[in-house]
Design a protein around this motif. Structure first.
Motif, PDB file in Angstrom:
ATOM      1  N   LEU A 255     -10.562 -22.996  23.116  1.00  0.00           N
ATOM      2  CA  LEU A 255     -11.352 -22.403  22.052  1.00  0.00           C
ATOM      3  C   LEU A 255     -11.949 -21.093  22.536  1.00  0.00           C
ATOM      4  N   TYR A 256     -11.747 -20.009  21.746  1.00  0.00           N
ATOM      5  CA  TYR A 256     -12.329 -18.723  22.085  1.00  0.00           C
ATOM      6  C   TYR A 256     -13.814 -18.710  21.735  1.00  0.00           C
ATOM      7  N   GLY A 257     -14.529 -18.036  22.577  1.00  0.00           N
ATOM      8  CA  GLY A 257     -15.978 -18.027  22.398  1.00  0.00           C
ATOM      9  C   GLY A 257     -16.436 -17.294  21.156  1.00  0.00           C
ATOM     10  N   ASN A 258     -15.592 -16.420  20.604  1.00  0.00           N
ATOM     11  CA  ASN A 258     -16.004 -15.693  19.402  1.00  0.00           C
ATOM     12  C   ASN A 258     -15.545 -16.369  18.120  1.00  0.00           C
ATOM     13  N   SER A 259     -15.130 -17.590  18.205  1.00  0.00           N
ATOM     14  CA  SER A 259     -14.690 -18.319  17.003  1.00  0.00           C
ATOM     15  C   SER A 259     -15.851 -18.500  16.054  1.00  0.00           C
TER      16      SER A 259
ATOM     17  N   THR B 182     -14.599 -23.457  12.534  1.00  0.00           N
ATOM     18  CA  THR B 182     -13.233 -23.352  13.045  1.00  0.00           C
ATOM     19  C   THR B 182     -12.720 -24.736  13.414  1.00  0.00           C
ATOM     20  N   HIS B 183     -11.479 -25.017  12.956  1.00  0.00           N
ATOM     21  CA  HIS B 183     -10.871 -26.307  13.258  1.00  0.00           C
ATOM     22  C   HIS B 183     -10.444 -26.322  14.709  1.00  0.00           C
ATOM     23  N   VAL B 184     -10.899 -27.355  15.423  1.00  0.00           N
ATOM     24  CA  VAL B 184     -10.584 -27.466  16.848  1.00  0.00           C
ATOM     25  C   VAL B 184      -9.403 -28.392  17.057  1.00  0.00           C
ATOM     26  N   ALA B 185      -9.443 -29.616  16.523  1.00  0.00           N
ATOM     27  CA  ALA B 185      -8.369 -30.593  16.699  1.00  0.00           C
ATOM     28  C   ALA B 185      -8.592 -31.738  15.721  1.00  0.00           C
ATOM     29  N   THR B 186      -7.555 -32.605  15.593  1.00  0.00           N
ATOM     30  CA  THR B 186      -7.651 -33.816  14.765  1.00  0.00           C
ATOM     31  C   THR B 186      -7.032 -34.954  15.542  1.00  0.00           C
ATOM     32  N   VAL B 187      -7.781 -36.051  15.651  1.00  0.00           N
ATOM     33  CA  VAL B 187      -7.246 -37.251  16.292  1.00  0.00           C
ATOM     34  C   VAL B 187      -6.834 -38.241  15.192  1.00  0.00           C
ATOM     35  N   HIS B 188      -5.772 -39.044  15.480  1.00  0.00           N
ATOM     36  CA  HIS B 188      -5.261 -39.966  14.465  1.00  0.00           C
ATOM     37  C   HIS B 188      -4.800 -41.251  15.139  1.00  0.00           C
ATOM     38  N   ALA B 189      -5.354 -42.356  14.693  1.00  0.00           N
ATOM     39  CA  ALA B 189      -4.955 -43.669  15.191  1.00  0.00           C
ATOM     40  C   ALA B 189      -4.233 -44.427  14.072  1.00  0.00           C
ATOM     41  N   VAL B 190      -3.410 -45.402  14.457  1.00  0.00           N
ATOM     42  CA  VAL B 190      -2.589 -46.161  13.511  1.00  0.00           C
ATOM     43  C   VAL B 190      -2.898 -47.644  13.652  1.00  0.00           C
TER      44      VAL B 190
ATOM     45  N   HIS C  24     -25.092 -34.978  24.395  1.00  0.00           N
ATOM     46  CA  HIS C  24     -25.580 -34.459  23.120  1.00  0.00           C
ATOM     47  C   HIS C  24     -25.199 -33.013  22.888  1.00  0.00           C
ATOM     48  N   PRO C  25     -25.221 -32.100  23.936  1.00  0.00           N
ATOM     49  CA  PRO C  25     -24.808 -30.714  23.653  1.00  0.00           C
ATOM     50  C   PRO C  25     -23.383 -30.637  23.077  1.00  0.00           C
ATOM     51  N   SER C  26     -22.517 -31.457  23.632  1.00  0.00           N
ATOM     52  CA  SER C  26     -21.134 -31.457  23.110  1.00  0.00           C
ATOM     53  C   SER C  26     -21.082 -32.019  21.683  1.00  0.00           C
ATOM     54  N   ARG C  27     -21.914 -33.013  21.427  1.00  0.00           N
ATOM     55  CA  ARG C  27     -21.937 -33.570  20.073  1.00  0.00           C
ATOM     56  C   ARG C  27     -22.476 -32.548  19.065  1.00  0.00           C
ATOM     57  N   ASP C  28     -23.462 -31.731  19.544  1.00  0.00           N
ATOM     58  CA  ASP C  28     -24.028 -30.736  18.647  1.00  0.00           C
ATOM     59  C   ASP C  28     -23.072 -29.566  18.408  1.00  0.00           C
TER      60      ASP C  28
ATOM     61  N   GLU D  51     -15.828 -38.877  10.702  1.00  0.00           N
ATOM     62  CA  GLU D  51     -15.547 -40.271  11.039  1.00  0.00           C
ATOM     63  C   GLU D  51     -14.389 -40.853  10.228  1.00  0.00           C
ATOM     64  N   SER D  52     -14.017 -40.243   9.113  1.00  0.00           N
ATOM     65  CA  SER D  52     -12.922 -40.771   8.288  1.00  0.00           C
ATOM     66  C   SER D  52     -11.588 -40.149   8.658  1.00  0.00           C
ATOM     67  N   THR D  53     -11.552 -38.827   8.840  1.00  0.00           N
ATOM     68  CA  THR D  53     -10.279 -38.151   9.084  1.00  0.00           C
ATOM     69  C   THR D  53     -10.010 -37.893  10.557  1.00  0.00           C
ATOM     70  N   GLY D  54     -11.028 -37.933  11.411  1.00  0.00           N
ATOM     71  CA  GLY D  54     -10.836 -37.633  12.835  1.00  0.00           C
ATOM     72  C   GLY D  54     -10.750 -36.152  13.118  1.00  0.00           C
ATOM     73  N   ALA D  55     -11.175 -35.277  12.166  1.00  0.00           N
ATOM     74  CA  ALA D  55     -11.110 -33.827  12.372  1.00  0.00           C
ATOM     75  C   ALA D  55     -12.322 -33.351  13.170  1.00  0.00           C
ATOM     76  N   ILE D  56     -12.044 -32.483  14.145  1.00  0.00           N
ATOM     77  CA  ILE D  56     -13.104 -31.914  14.995  1.00  0.00           C
ATOM     78  C   ILE D  56     -13.224 -30.439  14.648  1.00  0.00           C
ATOM     79  N   THR D  57     -14.446 -29.990  14.287  1.00  0.00           N
ATOM     80  CA  THR D  57     -14.679 -28.590  13.926  1.00  0.00           C
ATOM     81  C   THR D  57     -15.861 -28.043  14.727  1.00  0.00           C
ATOM     82  N   LEU D  58     -15.927 -26.687  14.813  1.00  0.00           N
ATOM     83  CA  LEU D  58     -17.003 -26.013  15.542  1.00  0.00           C
ATOM     84  C   LEU D  58     -18.219 -25.963  14.621  1.00  0.00           C
ATOM     85  N   SER D  59     -19.335 -26.582  15.077  1.00  0.00           N
ATOM     86  CA  SER D  59     -20.514 -26.691  14.215  1.00  0.00           C
ATOM     87  C   SER D  59     -21.644 -25.744  14.622  1.00  0.00           C
TER      88      SER D  59
END
Length: 897
Positions: A275-279, A283-291, A311-315, A321-329
């Motif tokens: 991830l670039y620091g100027n994002s 910004t969409h970072v990644a999506t996890v998917h389980a079956v 917590h810093p990473s969580r923030d 929690e439904s789609t598994g999408a990770i975004t820059l908050s």
């Protein structure tokens, strides 16, 4: 087949014994035809019949009568005299007659039907009265109806569904709630069940309860796994115990219900993200998917951070929690760690969470990226620009302002992506660009475009601005038929509302603009119908090929746009022939006039016949139904011919029936009457009926007065008309005074002309010519009339000797009144005069000799022609000698008319 139980039989010599009630029991199978003997009441009751045991004491005749004709009485026939009981025309159906009703008996008068608690018991009850009075008794007849296997098992539902949990243990029993039904009873009812395909994991068992009902059970014989095999479809078959057995079947669908026996799983254990620091934020970072292989709520998965994630990473990173999408908050700044380990859990109900690790490496950027600022001219909603198709070229879409936030670097831009678009600098402003179209858009070619405005600075830093262009449809396309020319064929005499074809047209436009409706053209006949929605073309009335063989009209396909657009196709319908028309003669009766003696196989006439059908159905073959031994007909041309020459005197007319048969299958035919009338030609000479012989004679007394009739010549002619009109003439005479007799030319009566003298005694011989008025040449016969003038006939042998002598009769020069005037004498002078003139001119010196020679030559010619003329009439030599025995009529040659 007869079962007889006599419960009570009294002595025959007591009246009281006959008055008692008696019961008779019979049994028979259901479904027997009419007339089958059930039993003889007189015999089974041992009743005396008239003239049976005591001939000396005559017995009164017995009478058997049903007490009442109720429900049971319609199934039997009772002979009132013999007491024999037979089945009637109404077939006994045990299942319809005896419906199980808990042993209740339903009576109708003296005839009833009884149904006992046992499903196998079915009785037909009859009350029979026996008369006369001295033998009176009431007989109760019970007929047991035996069941036959005439009904096959059937399931109440054609499809049976059964659900089995996938964790059902082996030997699990599940009742099939809709067993097969069979109206038959006993062994004829349902006995066994089986599966057509048990897949190796199922079998069937049958349980019978106290009332005898059999219920099939499905038994699990192996392990089940819904994720491997979620449904089994087979056929359940029910079989009765009849001979032969009858079967019924239904589809059995066995569904395997899911249990929560699977947990979520990630396909990867770790993801590495940069991830670039100027994002920017979001910004969409990644999506996890389980079956999870389970279904429904058992397969619901939620995602969460592990407690190990700081917590810093969580923030900094938001996890959906439904789609598994990770975004820059939140924004990345100088204090943000460069590496973040995100441990994410996939949680399922009742399961241990699945784990995946996402490593995010943050790359710090000191400069700020270029900025792309759009200002849309066209309609734009949430980043999607909407343009109508067929917009003109160079339609503006948006302005873009490109700038460097730090104002240190030069920024350039370009357009990335395919499509009819152009991004160009907008003069005279710096860093202003205009996005516009380069050609018209076509919705049917492409509905969506995705382009990017890319800006980059001198340091190589790129920024993309994605723009989506949605093309809006317009009604610019007409419907298109799959076939512009639809060629159809249908047999004539079709059923009403017959299906012809289904027309199909497509419209490339979308929505209502692409919805097509079908309409008949104005040139279509009213009895054709076209469904507006489906395009099904039908004809409401039967078509007649003979009335119209081909139809051609237009159909339209119209869309629902505004204004609507349409296209036209042509429909041609060929009506195929059917053999529905019999051959038709141009006349019901034909009449032909044919001269007799018409040559064999000559053309009598043409029989004209037509058939309105076509092809082989219209081929007509002609044949003569009667008189085929005489007449034939040319089946192709219809020419009627006679095999032999026809003689009117043998048969004057013929009536024929000619049949015309077409070539259809089955063939149709018609007949016509033909009358052939023979026209008479003069081919028969007169036939002399009296006198019957040339040797006969008649005595004429000298005292006969003049004008008295002496005798007559009577002749007939087989021809008709003028060919049969007869004229009589005397052409030769011999006797003392031959002129004494004359003949009437019409009647043939011979009369005395003058008084007879003493010198007139003797034999007179008159040669009489009998001629007709035929054309082209009259025919004649001759007869010798002998008259003996004397007071008596004293010596017949002398007269007969005179008759046997050949008479020397001179033929009279005078022609008969009916004869055609000869022209040969005129020809004589015409032929002699040129000769005389020529000879007189050449030989003036010897005129006497030449004239004499010319006269001699002419006389010789005249005598020759005279002989020829006389030969044409009577064929008698000119030497004056007639052979009466050799005289015959002249052979005639009759030419055709």
């Amino acid at each position: 087949h007869l079962l007889l139980f006599l419960l009570f039989v009294g002595p025959f010599n007591c009246f009281a014994s006959y008055s008692r009630a008696t019961e008779l029991f019979y049994s028979l199978n259901e479904g027997l035809p009419a007339g089958v003997l059930i039993g003889s009441l007189a015999h089974d009751l041992r009743l005396p019949m008239a003239g049976g045991q005591h001939p000396a004491a005559p017995q009164p005749p017995l009478s058997f009568t049903l007490a009442s004709h109720g429900l049971g009485g319609q199934y039997v026939q009772l002979d009132n005299r013999s007491g024999e009981l037979h089945t009637s025309a109404i077939e006994i159906d045990r299942e319809a007659l005896c419906v199980e009703s808990n042993g209740a008996t339903i009576f109708e008068g003296a005839a009833a039907v009884s149904s006992s608690p046992s499903s196998e018991s079915c009785l037909l009850l009859l009350d029979v009265l026996v008369l006369p009075q001295e033998y009176f008794r009431l007989v109760k007849v019970k007929i047991a109806i035996r069941d036959v296997n005439d009904n096959a098992p059937h399931f109440p539902l054609p499809h049976i569904h059964l659900s089995v949990p996938e964790n059902a243990p082996v030997n699990t029993r599940l009742a099939i709630e809709h067993p097969a039904l069979d109206p038959d009873v006993g062994t004829n009812s349902v006995q066994t069940y089986r599966l057509r395909d048990n897949y190796g994991v199922f079998t069937l068992d049958v349980e019978e309860n106290e009332s005898g009902e059999r219920t099939p059970y499905l038994i699990v014989m192996g392990a089940l796994d819904r994720e491997t095999h979620g449904e089994y479809v087979t056929v359940i078959i029910a079989e009765d115990g009849g001979t032969p057995p009858l079967v019924g079947s239904a589809t059995l669908t066995i569904g395997i219900s899911d249990i929560n026996d699977n947990c979520p799983q990630f396909s990867d254990l770790q993801l590495n993200i940069t991830l670039y620091g100027n994002s920017s934020l979001g910004t969409h970072v990644a999506t996890v998917h389980a079956v999870d292989m389970d279904l429904g709520s058992n397969a619901q998965i939620t995602y969460s951070y592990s407690q190990k994630v700081p917590h810093p990473s969580r923030d900094l990173f938001h996890l959906d929690e439904s789609t598994g999408a990770i975004t820059l908050s939140s924004k990345v700044d100088g204090d943000t760690p460069r590496l973040h380990r995100l441990i994410i859990l996939g949680n399922g109900p009742g399961c241990i969470p699945a784990v995946i690790t996402v490593l995010v490496t943050v790359i710090k950027v000191m400069m700020r990226p270029p900025e792309v600022v759009p200002r849309f001219i066209a309609n734009e909603v949430e980043g999607v620009v909407y343009l109508k198709e067929l917009e003109p070229i160079n339609t503006p879409i948006a302005f873009f302002t490109i700038k460097d936030p730090d104002e240190k670097y030069k920024v350039n831009c370009y357009l990335d992506g395919d499509g009819p678009f152009r991004l160009s600098p907008y003069k005279p402003y710096n860093n202003e660009y205009l996005l516009e179209t380069t050609k018209s858009l076509d919705y049917e070619m492409q509905q969506m475009y995705e382009i990017s405005v890319v800006a980059w600075n001198s340091e190589g830093f790129h920024v993309n601005k994605i723009i989506k262009v949605q093309v809006l449809d317009d009604n610019d396309n007409s419907p298109v038929f799959s076939q512009q020319l639809v060629e159809l064929s249908i047999e004539e005499n079709n059923v009403p509302n017959a299906f012809l074809t289904k027309l199909h047209a497509t419209d490339a436009d979308s929505g209502e603009r692409g919805q097509v409706s079908y309409v008949l053209g104005p040139d279509a006949p009213s009895y054709f119908s076209l469904d507006k929605t489906t395009g099904v073309l039908t004809v409401s009335t039967p078509l007649d090929r003979e009335e119209k063989e081909k139809y051609r009209y237009t159909v339209k396909a119209v869309d629902s746009g505004f204004p609507p657009r349409e296209s036209i196709a042509t429909v041609t319908i060929n009506v195929l022939d059917k053999n529905d028309n019999s051959p038709r003669f141009i006349n019901k009766d034909f009449s032909f006039f044919v001269p007799e003696n018409f040559p064999g196989f000559g053309e009598i006439g043409i029989i004209s016949v037509t058939d309105a059908d076509a092809g082989q159905n219209g081929w007509v073959a002609l044949s003569v139904l009667n008189g085929s031994d005489i007449f034939v007909i040319d089946t192709g041309k219809g020419v009627l011919r006679a095999k032999v020459s026809l003689d009117r005197e043998q048969q004057s007319s013929y009536v024929l029936w000619v049949e015309a048969v077409d070539g259809g299958d089955p063939a149709l035919s018609s007949t016509a009457k033909i009358t052939i009338l023979l026209l008479d030609i003069n081919d028969n000479p007169p036939l002399v009926l009296f006198p019957q012989s040339n040797m006969s004679y008649l005595l004429v007394l000298p005292s006969t007065l003049p004008g008295s009739p002496i005798t007559e010549v009577y002749a007939v002619d087989k021809d008709t008309g003028m060919n049969a009109v007869i004229a009589y003439s005397i052409i030769g005479r011999r006797g003392p005074r031959p002129e004494s007799f004359r003949i009437d030319p019409k009647t043939g009566n011979i009369t005395l002309e003058e008084s007879l003298m003493q010198n007139d005694y003797g034999l007179y011989r008159l040669l009489v010519k009998v001629s007709d008025h035929g054309y082209p040449e009259p025919l004649h016969s001759t007869v010798m009339v002998n008259l003996f003038v004397n007071d008596t006939v004293s010596n017949e042998s002398y007269i007969e000797s005179l008759l046997r002598k050949e008479p020397d009769i001179s033929i009279e020069e005078k022609q008969p009144q009916i004869s055609i005037e000869p022209t040969h004498k005129k020809m004589e002078s015409a032929s002699c005069m040129p000769t005389l003139v020529a000879l007189s001119i050449i030989s003036l010196g010897s005129i006497t000799l030449v004239t004499g020679m010319g006269i001699y030559i002419c006389l010789r010619k005249g005598k020759k022609h005279h002989r020829a003329d006389e030969s044409l009439e009577v064929q008698i030599p000119l030497n004056g000698r007639i052979n009466l025995h050799m005289l015959k009529k002249k052979p005639m040659e009759i030419s055709n008319i």
